[in-house]
Structure formats: structure tokens, C-alpha cells
Motif scaffolding. Sequence first.
Motif, PDB file in Angstrom:
ATOM      1  N   ILE A 174       9.050 -43.834 -26.517  1.00 31.40           N
ATOM      2  CA  ILE A 174       9.393 -42.443 -26.817  1.00 31.40           C
ATOM      3  C   ILE A 174       8.785 -41.494 -25.790  1.00 31.40           C
ATOM      4  CG2 ILE A 174       9.208 -40.589 -28.510  1.00 31.40           C
ATOM      5  CD1 ILE A 174       9.156 -42.736 -30.686  1.00 31.40           C
ATOM      6  N   VAL A 175       9.628 -40.600 -25.275  1.00 27.97           N
ATOM      7  CA  VAL A 175       9.186 -39.539 -24.371  1.00 27.97           C
ATOM      8  C   VAL A 175       9.455 -38.211 -25.062  1.00 27.97           C
ATOM      9  CG1 VAL A 175       9.558 -38.444 -22.129  1.00 27.97           C
ATOM     10  CG2 VAL A 175       9.699 -40.945 -22.336  1.00 27.97           C
ATOM     11  N   TRP A 176       8.408 -37.400 -25.211  1.00 34.09           N
ATOM     12  CA  TRP A 176       8.527 -36.097 -25.855  1.00 34.09           C
ATOM     13  C   TRP A 176       8.621 -35.009 -24.806  1.00 34.09           C
ATOM     14  CZ3 TRP A 176       8.738 -35.435 -31.137  1.00 34.09           C
ATOM     15  CH2 TRP A 176       8.416 -36.540 -31.927  1.00 34.09           C
ATOM     16  N   SER A 177       9.415 -33.985 -25.084  1.00 38.45           N
ATOM     17  CA  SER A 177       9.462 -32.802 -24.223  1.00 38.45           C
ATOM     18  C   SER A 177       9.617 -31.578 -25.127  1.00 38.45           C
ATOM     19  CB  SER A 177      10.612 -32.887 -23.219  1.00 38.45           C
ATOM     20  OG  SER A 177      11.852 -32.976 -23.885  1.00 38.45           O
ATOM     21  N   TYR A 178       9.303 -30.428 -24.571  1.00 36.25           N
ATOM     22  CA  TYR A 178       9.365 -29.193 -25.345  1.00 36.25           C
ATOM     23  C   TYR A 178      10.175 -28.159 -24.576  1.00 36.25           C
ATOM     24  CZ  TYR A 178       7.998 -24.637 -27.120  1.00 36.25           C
ATOM     25  OH  TYR A 178       8.022 -23.366 -27.599  1.00 36.25           O
ATOM     26  N   MET A 179      11.026 -27.463 -25.299  1.00 37.10           N
ATOM     27  CA  MET A 179      11.778 -26.351 -24.736  1.00 37.10           C
ATOM     28  C   MET A 179      11.912 -25.297 -25.822  1.00 37.10           C
ATOM     29  SD  MET A 179      15.711 -26.143 -23.553  1.00 37.10           S
ATOM     30  CE  MET A 179      16.342 -24.628 -24.208  1.00 37.10           C
ATOM     31  N   PRO A 180      11.490 -24.058 -25.575  1.00 29.08           N
ATOM     32  CA  PRO A 180      11.645 -23.034 -26.609  1.00 29.08           C
ATOM     33  C   PRO A 180      13.129 -22.783 -26.910  1.00 29.08           C
ATOM     34  CG  PRO A 180      10.666 -22.098 -24.610  1.00 29.08           C
ATOM     35  CD  PRO A 180      10.876 -23.554 -24.370  1.00 29.08           C
ATOM     36  N   TRP A 181      13.427 -22.571 -28.153  1.00 30.32           N
ATOM     37  CA  TRP A 181      14.816 -22.362 -28.583  1.00 30.32           C
ATOM     38  C   TRP A 181      15.306 -20.996 -28.116  1.00 30.32           C
ATOM     39  CZ3 TRP A 181      18.812 -24.987 -29.716  1.00 30.32           C
ATOM     40  CH2 TRP A 181      19.901 -24.405 -30.353  1.00 30.32           C
ATOM     41  N   ASN A 182      16.426 -20.993 -27.396  1.00 26.76           N
ATOM     42  CA  ASN A 182      17.030 -19.760 -26.891  1.00 26.76           C
ATOM     43  C   ASN A 182      18.376 -19.478 -27.544  1.00 26.76           C
ATOM     44  OD1 ASN A 182      14.914 -19.330 -25.075  1.00 26.76           O
ATOM     45  ND2 ASN A 182      15.821 -20.734 -23.613  1.00 26.76           N
ATOM     46  N   ASP A 183      18.598 -20.048 -28.716  1.00 23.42           N
ATOM     47  CA  ASP A 183      19.856 -19.888 -29.441  1.00 23.42           C
ATOM     48  C   ASP A 183      21.037 -20.384 -28.610  1.00 23.42           C
ATOM     49  OD1 ASP A 183      21.032 -19.279 -31.854  1.00 23.42           O
ATOM     50  OD2 ASP A 183      21.633 -17.274 -31.225  1.00 23.42           O
ATOM     51  N   ASP A 184      20.823 -21.487 -27.881  1.00 26.12           N
ATOM     52  CA  ASP A 184      21.849 -22.039 -26.997  1.00 26.12           C
ATOM     53  C   ASP A 184      21.740 -23.563 -27.007  1.00 26.12           C
ATOM     54  OD1 ASP A 184      23.596 -22.772 -25.003  1.00 26.12           O
ATOM     55  OD2 ASP A 184      22.761 -21.426 -23.490  1.00 26.12           O
ATOM     56  N   PHE A 185      22.580 -24.210 -27.834  1.00 26.62           N
ATOM     57  CA  PHE A 185      22.507 -25.659 -27.954  1.00 26.62           C
ATOM     58  C   PHE A 185      22.813 -26.352 -26.634  1.00 26.62           C
ATOM     59  CE2 PHE A 185      24.302 -29.839 -28.650  1.00 26.62           C
ATOM     60  CZ  PHE A 185      23.275 -30.433 -29.372  1.00 26.62           C
ATOM     61  N   ALA A 186      23.773 -25.850 -25.873  1.00 24.84           N
ATOM     62  CA  ALA A 186      24.137 -26.481 -24.603  1.00 24.84           C
ATOM     63  C   ALA A 186      22.942 -26.505 -23.656  1.00 24.84           C
ATOM     64  CB  ALA A 186      25.310 -25.755 -23.955  1.00 24.84           C
ATOM     65  N   GLN A 187      22.170 -25.454 -23.640  1.00 28.60           N
ATOM     66  CA  GLN A 187      20.991 -25.413 -22.781  1.00 28.60           C
ATOM     67  C   GLN A 187      19.963 -26.463 -23.224  1.00 28.60           C
ATOM     68  OE1 GLN A 187      18.744 -21.765 -22.962  1.00 28.60           O
ATOM     69  NE2 GLN A 187      17.870 -22.079 -20.935  1.00 28.60           N
ATOM     70  N   ALA A 188      19.762 -26.589 -24.526  1.00 34.15           N
ATOM     71  CA  ALA A 188      18.832 -27.595 -25.040  1.00 34.15           C
ATOM     72  C   ALA A 188      19.344 -29.007 -24.738  1.00 34.15           C
ATOM     73  CB  ALA A 188      18.637 -27.408 -26.546  1.00 34.15           C
ATOM     74  N   ARG A 189      20.637 -29.219 -24.881  1.00 39.59           N
ATOM     75  CA  ARG A 189      21.221 -30.530 -24.571  1.00 39.59           C
ATOM     76  C   ARG A 189      21.016 -30.878 -23.101  1.00 39.59           C
ATOM     77  NH1 ARG A 189      26.961 -29.807 -24.419  1.00 39.59           N
ATOM     78  NH2 ARG A 189      26.378 -29.078 -22.360  1.00 39.59           N
ATOM     79  N   ASN A 190      21.320 -29.940 -22.222  1.00 40.34           N
ATOM     80  CA  ASN A 190      21.165 -30.191 -20.792  1.00 40.34           C
ATOM     81  C   ASN A 190      19.709 -30.452 -20.428  1.00 40.34           C
ATOM     82  OD1 ASN A 190      23.908 -29.896 -20.460  1.00 40.34           O
ATOM     83  ND2 ASN A 190      23.779 -27.762 -19.847  1.00 40.34           N
ATOM     84  N   PHE A 191      18.807 -29.723 -21.040  1.00 38.93           N
ATOM     85  CA  PHE A 191      17.372 -29.946 -20.818  1.00 38.93           C
ATOM     86  C   PHE A 191      16.994 -31.358 -21.225  1.00 38.93           C
ATOM     87  CE2 PHE A 191      12.986 -30.013 -22.186  1.00 38.93           C
ATOM     88  CZ  PHE A 191      12.332 -29.423 -21.121  1.00 38.93           C
ATOM     89  N   ASN A 192      17.459 -31.786 -22.419  1.00 36.12           N
ATOM     90  CA  ASN A 192      17.156 -33.125 -22.903  1.00 36.12           C
ATOM     91  C   ASN A 192      17.736 -34.183 -21.976  1.00 36.12           C
ATOM     92  OD1 ASN A 192      18.155 -35.588 -24.801  1.00 36.12           O
ATOM     93  ND2 ASN A 192      16.166 -34.816 -25.449  1.00 36.12           N
ATOM     94  N   LEU A 193      18.946 -33.987 -21.517  1.00 33.59           N
ATOM     95  CA  LEU A 193      19.579 -34.965 -20.612  1.00 33.59           C
ATOM     96  C   LEU A 193      18.814 -35.108 -19.302  1.00 33.59           C
ATOM     97  CD1 LEU A 193      23.365 -34.160 -21.145  1.00 33.59           C
ATOM     98  CD2 LEU A 193      22.119 -36.208 -21.883  1.00 33.59           C
TER      99      LEU A 193
END
Length: 71
Positions: A47-66
Amino acid sequence: MKIALGIITEGDHPHLKRAVKSVYKYVDGIFITTTKINKPQWTDPKIVWSYMPWNDDFAQARNFNLKTIPK
């Protein structure tokens, strides 16, 4: 072929550990991005954990995770 699982979650959701356990033996790596908690909830070599503050933009969170998943 290697298989990776990307998960985007608010934090340590009560069902997160159960979800990870259900696929653990089928994947080579699990990449979890949290949007509220900036620390790993538990440790595991797969498991690799990462953090990104929520900006009300799922696509941005998805791209960050990818981007956390190695090619």
C-alpha cells in the motif's frame, strides 16, 4: 502483467480496510489517495498512501491518484 488498484477516499472510511482486504491477493499494488487525512492509516508493503486536499473536483483527484502509480 501487473495489476494496480487506485482508491480515492475522504479518509479512513469504516469499509476501506475491508475493501482493501477483498482485493489484496489479486493486485500487485494499492495506491490510496486521501482528501482529508494527511497520514497513513495503516502500513503494508503493498500500500502506498498519498494526500491531496479536496478541491471539489473528482477528475483532479483521479489524475493525482493515477500519477502515484508507477508505470
